[in-house]
Design a protein around this motif. Sequence first.
Motif, short mmCIF file in Angstrom:
data_model
loop_
_atom_site.label_atom_id
_atom_site.label_comp_id
_atom_site.label_asym_id
_atom_site.label_seq_id
_atom_site.Cartn_x
_atom_site.Cartn_y
_atom_site.Cartn_z
N PRO A 113 140.48 57.10 42.63
CA PRO A 113 139.19 57.56 43.17
C PRO A 113 138.13 57.47 42.08
CG PRO A 113 140.62 59.42 42.70
CD PRO A 113 141.44 58.19 42.46
N GLY A 114 136.90 57.20 42.47
CA GLY A 114 135.86 57.04 41.46
C GLY A 114 136.19 55.87 40.55
N GLY A 115 135.85 56.02 39.27
CA GLY A 115 136.29 55.03 38.29
C GLY A 115 135.33 53.90 38.02
N ALA A 116 134.13 53.94 38.58
CA ALA A 116 133.17 52.85 38.36
C ALA A 116 131.86 53.40 37.82
CB ALA A 116 132.92 52.09 39.66
N LEU A 117 131.25 52.63 36.94
CA LEU A 117 129.92 52.92 36.42
C LEU A 117 129.04 51.71 36.72
CD1 LEU A 117 127.99 54.75 34.78
CD2 LEU A 117 128.79 53.57 32.72
N VAL A 118 127.95 51.91 37.44
CA VAL A 118 127.07 50.81 37.84
C VAL A 118 125.66 51.06 37.34
CG1 VAL A 118 125.97 49.70 39.83
CG2 VAL A 118 128.42 50.18 39.88
N ALA A 150 144.18 34.62 40.56
CA ALA A 150 142.86 35.20 40.30
C ALA A 150 143.04 36.67 39.96
CB ALA A 150 141.96 35.05 41.52
N ALA A 151 142.09 37.20 39.19
CA ALA A 151 142.03 38.64 38.90
C ALA A 151 140.83 39.22 39.62
CB ALA A 151 141.92 38.87 37.40
N VAL A 152 141.01 40.38 40.24
CA VAL A 152 139.99 40.96 41.10
C VAL A 152 139.75 42.42 40.71
CG1 VAL A 152 139.29 41.45 43.48
CG2 VAL A 152 140.77 39.48 42.99
N CYS A 153 138.49 42.83 40.68
CA CYS A 153 138.11 44.23 40.46
C CYS A 153 137.10 44.61 41.53
CB CYS A 153 137.48 44.42 39.08
SG CYS A 153 138.55 43.97 37.70
N THR A 154 137.31 45.77 42.17
CA THR A 154 136.43 46.20 43.25
C THR A 154 136.09 47.68 43.13
OG1 THR A 154 138.20 46.80 44.79
CG2 THR A 154 137.46 44.51 44.81
N ALA A 155 134.91 48.02 43.62
CA ALA A 155 134.50 49.41 43.77
C ALA A 155 133.88 49.55 45.15
CB ALA A 155 133.49 49.81 42.70
N SER A 156 134.37 50.53 45.92
CA SER A 156 133.89 50.73 47.28
C SER A 156 133.12 52.04 47.38
CB SER A 156 135.06 50.74 48.27
OG SER A 156 135.71 49.48 48.29
N ALA A 200 131.86 56.14 43.15
CA ALA A 200 132.61 55.27 44.04
C ALA A 200 133.63 56.07 44.84
CB ALA A 200 133.32 54.18 43.24
N LEU A 201 133.84 55.68 46.07
CA LEU A 201 134.91 56.27 46.87
C LEU A 201 136.26 55.93 46.26
CD1 LEU A 201 135.82 57.69 49.52
CD2 LEU A 201 135.83 55.41 50.58
N CYS A 255 130.35 49.90 51.62
CA CYS A 255 129.84 48.74 50.88
C CYS A 255 130.69 48.60 49.62
CB CYS A 255 128.38 48.93 50.51
SG CYS A 255 127.70 47.62 49.46
N SER A 256 131.19 47.40 49.36
CA SER A 256 132.03 47.16 48.19
C SER A 256 131.38 46.13 47.27
CB SER A 256 133.42 46.67 48.60
OG SER A 256 134.10 47.65 49.34
N LEU A 257 131.50 46.38 45.98
CA LEU A 257 131.09 45.42 44.96
C LEU A 257 132.36 44.89 44.31
CD1 LEU A 257 128.19 47.39 43.22
CD2 LEU A 257 128.12 46.01 45.31
#
Length: 243
Positions: free
Chosen positions: A199-204, A20-26, A224-225, A55-57
Amino acid sequence: MARHLIQGREVAMPVRVRDAAVCTASYLVRADAARAVIAYTGLDVAEVLPGRAVCSLAFVDYTDGDLDAYHEFGVVFLVRPPEAGPAPRRGLLAGLSELRRSGAGTFVHWLPVDQGFTLEAGRTIWGFPKELAGIDLRLASPYKRCIVRKDDRMVVDMLIRPGVPVPGAAGRLDAYSHLDGVTRRIPWSFTPRGVRVRPGGALVRLGNHPVARELSELGLPRRALVTATVAHTSMSFGEAKAL
């Protein structure tokens, strides 16, 4: 060996995911707001800083496993095990040390999937709150994107920029679920490869679905943390135990 009958198929325990491939943002969120969200479970969030919870997505592309191929999105919280006692009210280092000793786990609050077999298996075997949704994953480009739609409404549009390579290490956590008034603990192990962290790296971008409003009340979107991408991982899920 325990077995479960799902849609006429026997599923043996533990359930294995071979790839599986997984991507997370905490995200750091207010602990009181997070506690209000998961109050129905009887669990308590883990405070990594005084007054702050995690909280993680996450979005996952399951390509080879006992529950077939499917896409998944998750809203999860770092939680303290029920036997850990009162939450510490100390500083960051002491709090993190206490969390390692107590064995913090992950509570799965919302878990849409896009296939019916894994939906029934997840709810029946572990009590995971799986429900059907439209999950559009775009993992071929350097930027990883997931768009979730439910009931003809957009829930979340999430973009992750991969970070620097770091060594992947096998691990084990307890996952927690809650369904039909019962909170359960599930042993979960994983072996990741191709891990990148930053660190960071997510746009929601949030939509107008009730889950999106709930995330907004937690303070999202915000920086994101930390974000992580995992190109390949194997996983194993054991038998659930009611708390």
